[in-house]
Design a protein around this motif. Sequence first.
Motif, PDB file in Angstrom:
ATOM      1  N   PRO A 164       0.806  -1.221   0.000  1.00 41.44           N
ATOM      2  CA  PRO A 164       0.000   0.000   0.000  1.00 41.44           C
ATOM      3  C   PRO A 164       0.843   1.278   0.000  1.00 41.44           C
ATOM      4  CG  PRO A 164      -0.018  -1.001   2.168  1.00 41.44           C
ATOM      5  CD  PRO A 164       0.709  -1.945   1.261  1.00 41.44           C
ATOM      6  N   THR A 165       2.068   1.194   0.457  1.00 38.57           N
ATOM      7  CA  THR A 165       2.937   2.368   0.522  1.00 38.57           C
ATOM      8  C   THR A 165       4.328   1.996   0.036  1.00 38.57           C
ATOM      9  OG1 THR A 165       3.711   1.859   2.762  1.00 38.57           O
ATOM     10  CG2 THR A 165       1.720   3.243   2.579  1.00 38.57           C
ATOM     11  N   ARG A 166       5.130   2.996  -0.229  1.00 40.45           N
ATOM     12  CA  ARG A 166       6.513   2.753  -0.641  1.00 40.45           C
ATOM     13  C   ARG A 166       7.285   2.072   0.491  1.00 40.45           C
ATOM     14  NH1 ARG A 166       9.282   3.826  -4.837  1.00 40.45           N
ATOM     15  NH2 ARG A 166      11.530   4.005  -4.819  1.00 40.45           N
ATOM     16  N   GLU A 167       7.018   2.490   1.726  1.00 40.95           N
ATOM     17  CA  GLU A 167       7.689   1.875   2.872  1.00 40.95           C
ATOM     18  C   GLU A 167       7.327   0.397   2.971  1.00 40.95           C
ATOM     19  OE1 GLU A 167       5.813   4.764   3.196  1.00 40.95           O
ATOM     20  OE2 GLU A 167       7.561   6.073   3.097  1.00 40.95           O
ATOM     21  N   GLY A 168       6.055   0.082   2.731  1.00 37.98           N
ATOM     22  CA  GLY A 168       5.628  -1.312   2.737  1.00 37.98           C
ATOM     23  C   GLY A 168       6.295  -2.105   1.622  1.00 37.98           C
ATOM     24  N   ALA A 169       6.461  -1.473   0.465  1.00 42.49           N
ATOM     25  CA  ALA A 169       7.130  -2.138  -0.658  1.00 42.49           C
ATOM     26  C   ALA A 169       8.587  -2.428  -0.325  1.00 42.49           C
ATOM     27  CB  ALA A 169       7.037  -1.276  -1.915  1.00 42.49           C
ATOM     28  N   VAL A 170       9.252  -1.486   0.347  1.00 43.25           N
ATOM     29  CA  VAL A 170      10.651  -1.701   0.749  1.00 43.25           C
ATOM     30  C   VAL A 170      10.732  -2.861   1.732  1.00 43.25           C
ATOM     31  CG1 VAL A 170      12.604  -0.678   1.993  1.00 43.25           C
ATOM     32  CG2 VAL A 170      11.398   0.660   0.257  1.00 43.25           C
ATOM     33  N   GLU A 171       9.764  -2.945   2.634  1.00 43.96           N
ATOM     34  CA  GLU A 171       9.735  -4.043   3.604  1.00 43.96           C
ATOM     35  C   GLU A 171       9.566  -5.386   2.902  1.00 43.96           C
ATOM     36  OE1 GLU A 171       6.935  -5.362   7.337  1.00 43.96           O
ATOM     37  OE2 GLU A 171       7.215  -3.216   6.969  1.00 43.96           O
ATOM     38  N   VAL A 172       8.649  -5.452   1.942  1.00 51.85           N
ATOM     39  CA  VAL A 172       8.444  -6.682   1.174  1.00 51.85           C
ATOM     40  C   VAL A 172       9.699  -7.010   0.372  1.00 51.85           C
ATOM     41  CG1 VAL A 172       7.134  -7.724  -0.729  1.00 51.85           C
ATOM     42  CG2 VAL A 172       5.932  -6.445   1.061  1.00 51.85           C
ATOM     43  N   ARG A 225      11.034 -12.938  -9.075  1.00 51.94           N
ATOM     44  CA  ARG A 225       9.674 -12.413  -9.081  1.00 51.94           C
ATOM     45  C   ARG A 225       8.758 -13.284  -8.228  1.00 51.94           C
ATOM     46  NH1 ARG A 225       6.235 -14.059 -12.786  1.00 51.94           N
ATOM     47  NH2 ARG A 225       4.208 -13.112 -12.810  1.00 51.94           N
ATOM     48  N   ARG A 226       8.893 -14.597  -8.362  1.00 53.07           N
ATOM     49  CA  ARG A 226       8.055 -15.522  -7.597  1.00 53.07           C
ATOM     50  C   ARG A 226       8.332 -15.379  -6.098  1.00 53.07           C
ATOM     51  NH1 ARG A 226       3.388 -17.974  -8.172  1.00 53.07           N
ATOM     52  NH2 ARG A 226       3.777 -19.776  -9.437  1.00 53.07           N
ATOM     53  N   ILE A 227       9.597 -15.246  -5.732  1.00 48.39           N
ATOM     54  CA  ILE A 227       9.970 -15.049  -4.318  1.00 48.39           C
ATOM     55  C   ILE A 227       9.344 -13.750  -3.799  1.00 48.39           C
ATOM     56  CG2 ILE A 227      11.902 -14.542  -2.761  1.00 48.39           C
ATOM     57  CD1 ILE A 227      12.275 -17.328  -3.441  1.00 48.39           C
ATOM     58  N   LEU A 228       9.423 -12.682  -4.590  1.00 38.66           N
ATOM     59  CA  LEU A 228       8.879 -11.387  -4.163  1.00 38.66           C
ATOM     60  C   LEU A 228       7.362 -11.434  -4.022  1.00 38.66           C
ATOM     61  CD1 LEU A 228      11.128  -9.120  -6.390  1.00 38.66           C
ATOM     62  CD2 LEU A 228      11.261  -9.356  -3.901  1.00 38.66           C
ATOM     63  N   ILE A 229       6.699 -12.108  -4.947  1.00 40.59           N
ATOM     64  CA  ILE A 229       5.239 -12.238  -4.848  1.00 40.59           C
ATOM     65  C   ILE A 229       4.873 -13.018  -3.585  1.00 40.59           C
ATOM     66  CG2 ILE A 229       3.214 -13.339  -5.900  1.00 40.59           C
ATOM     67  CD1 ILE A 229       4.446 -12.570  -8.642  1.00 40.59           C
ATOM     68  N   ASN A 230       5.598 -14.092  -3.324  1.00 51.34           N
ATOM     69  CA  ASN A 230       5.329 -14.858  -2.100  1.00 51.34           C
ATOM     70  C   ASN A 230       5.617 -14.032  -0.850  1.00 51.34           C
ATOM     71  OD1 ASN A 230       4.385 -17.139  -3.411  1.00 51.34           O
ATOM     72  ND2 ASN A 230       6.410 -18.060  -3.553  1.00 51.34           N
ATOM     73  N   ALA A 231       6.647 -13.198  -0.894  1.00 50.38           N
ATOM     74  CA  ALA A 231       6.930 -12.313   0.249  1.00 50.38           C
ATOM     75  C   ALA A 231       5.784 -11.321   0.429  1.00 50.38           C
ATOM     76  CB  ALA A 231       8.256 -11.579   0.047  1.00 50.38           C
ATOM     77  N   ALA A 232       5.233 -10.824  -0.669  1.00 44.09           N
ATOM     78  CA  ALA A 232       4.091  -9.899  -0.590  1.00 44.09           C
ATOM     79  C   ALA A 232       2.869 -10.609  -0.006  1.00 44.09           C
ATOM     80  CB  ALA A 232       3.773  -9.326  -1.971  1.00 44.09           C
ATOM     81  N   ILE A 233       2.668 -11.862  -0.395  1.00 47.76           N
ATOM     82  CA  ILE A 233       1.551 -12.639   0.146  1.00 47.76           C
ATOM     83  C   ILE A 233       1.750 -12.870   1.643  1.00 47.76           C
ATOM     84  CG2 ILE A 233       0.453 -14.914   0.124  1.00 47.76           C
ATOM     85  CD1 ILE A 233       0.914 -14.893  -2.961  1.00 47.76           C
ATOM     86  N   ASP A 234       2.969 -13.201   2.038  1.00 47.00           N
ATOM     87  CA  ASP A 234       3.260 -13.375   3.465  1.00 47.00           C
ATOM     88  C   ASP A 234       2.996 -12.083   4.228  1.00 47.00           C
ATOM     89  OD1 ASP A 234       4.037 -15.968   2.948  1.00 47.00           O
ATOM     90  OD2 ASP A 234       6.199 -15.540   3.020  1.00 47.00           O
ATOM     91  N   HIS A 235       3.408 -10.974   3.657  1.00 47.21           N
ATOM     92  CA  HIS A 235       3.192  -9.669   4.293  1.00 47.21           C
ATOM     93  C   HIS A 235       1.693  -9.402   4.421  1.00 47.21           C
ATOM     94  CE1 HIS A 235       3.310  -5.216   4.642  1.00 47.21           C
ATOM     95  NE2 HIS A 235       4.388  -5.488   5.337  1.00 47.21           N
ATOM     96  N   TYR A 236       0.949  -9.712   3.381  1.00 45.06           N
ATOM     97  CA  TYR A 236      -0.501  -9.539   3.410  1.00 45.06           C
ATOM     98  C   TYR A 236      -1.124 -10.402   4.509  1.00 45.06           C
ATOM     99  CZ  TYR A 236      -5.373 -10.204   2.197  1.00 45.06           C
ATOM    100  OH  TYR A 236      -6.732 -10.305   2.261  1.00 45.06           O
ATOM    101  N   ARG A 237      -0.685 -11.654   4.610  1.00 46.11           N
ATOM    102  CA  ARG A 237      -1.231 -12.554   5.632  1.00 46.11           C
ATOM    103  C   ARG A 237      -1.014 -12.002   7.033  1.00 46.11           C
ATOM    104  NH1 ARG A 237       1.094 -17.894   2.899  1.00 46.11           N
ATOM    105  NH2 ARG A 237      -0.639 -18.350   1.508  1.00 46.11           N
ATOM    106  N   GLN A 238       0.131 -11.386   7.253  1.00 44.72           N
ATOM    107  CA  GLN A 238       0.393 -10.781   8.560  1.00 44.72           C
ATOM    108  C   GLN A 238      -0.568  -9.632   8.820  1.00 44.72           C
ATOM    109  OE1 GLN A 238       4.501  -9.687   8.323  1.00 44.72           O
ATOM    110  NE2 GLN A 238       5.244 -11.767   8.621  1.00 44.72           N
TER     111      GLN A 238
END
Length: 192
Positions: A45-53, A79-92
């Motif tokens: 949702p934010t640039r900071e969140g993107a950096v965290e992912v 790309r697949r690793i990053l998408i999975n990291a984004a999904i993990d972040h979303y789950r949290q």
Amino acid sequence: MSNAPNIPALNDLLAGCLRNQRKSQELLYKQFYGYAMSVCLRYAPTREGAVEVLNDGFLKVFTRLDQYDSAQPFKGWLRRILINAAIDHYRQEVRHHNHEDVEHIEQTVASESADAFGQLAHEDLMGLIQRLSPAYRLVFNLYVMDGFTHDEIAGQLGISVGASKSNLARARENLRVLLKRLNNDEYVRANR
């Protein structure tokens, strides 16, 4: 004479990363930062969140590099690793939000909305997608941008297929509303 730094070949960087060489890790991170950030910005949702992912994703890259199949393109694996990291972040984050489960929803996309999306600049579209709720943004990106099926999305996020379809339909509807608002604002500005 070129002032460009001598960047090792990708295979040499990956070999250095496998040996936990910090310099190789730093160079790999720098080489793929732009690409990785563009993937993460679609989901966060934010640039900071993107950096965290992004940082979580690169940590996974460095700790799981031995699982990478060098016969496959590295960018796709990253790309697949990053998408999975984004999904993990979303789950949290989803633990703090409720989502609706809908068994069946029809998907209709108005052709004028599709045409309007085609005329948008990439930055404008990304800005509109960023304004979606986390659940809608995640499903929209997985389905539309990355080509996941609703079954795959449901499995990844632990939701029903109906909820995935519902979130996509609502994301599209929210984007239509945001697009109309954007077009109205531009019309008002142009006619002042």
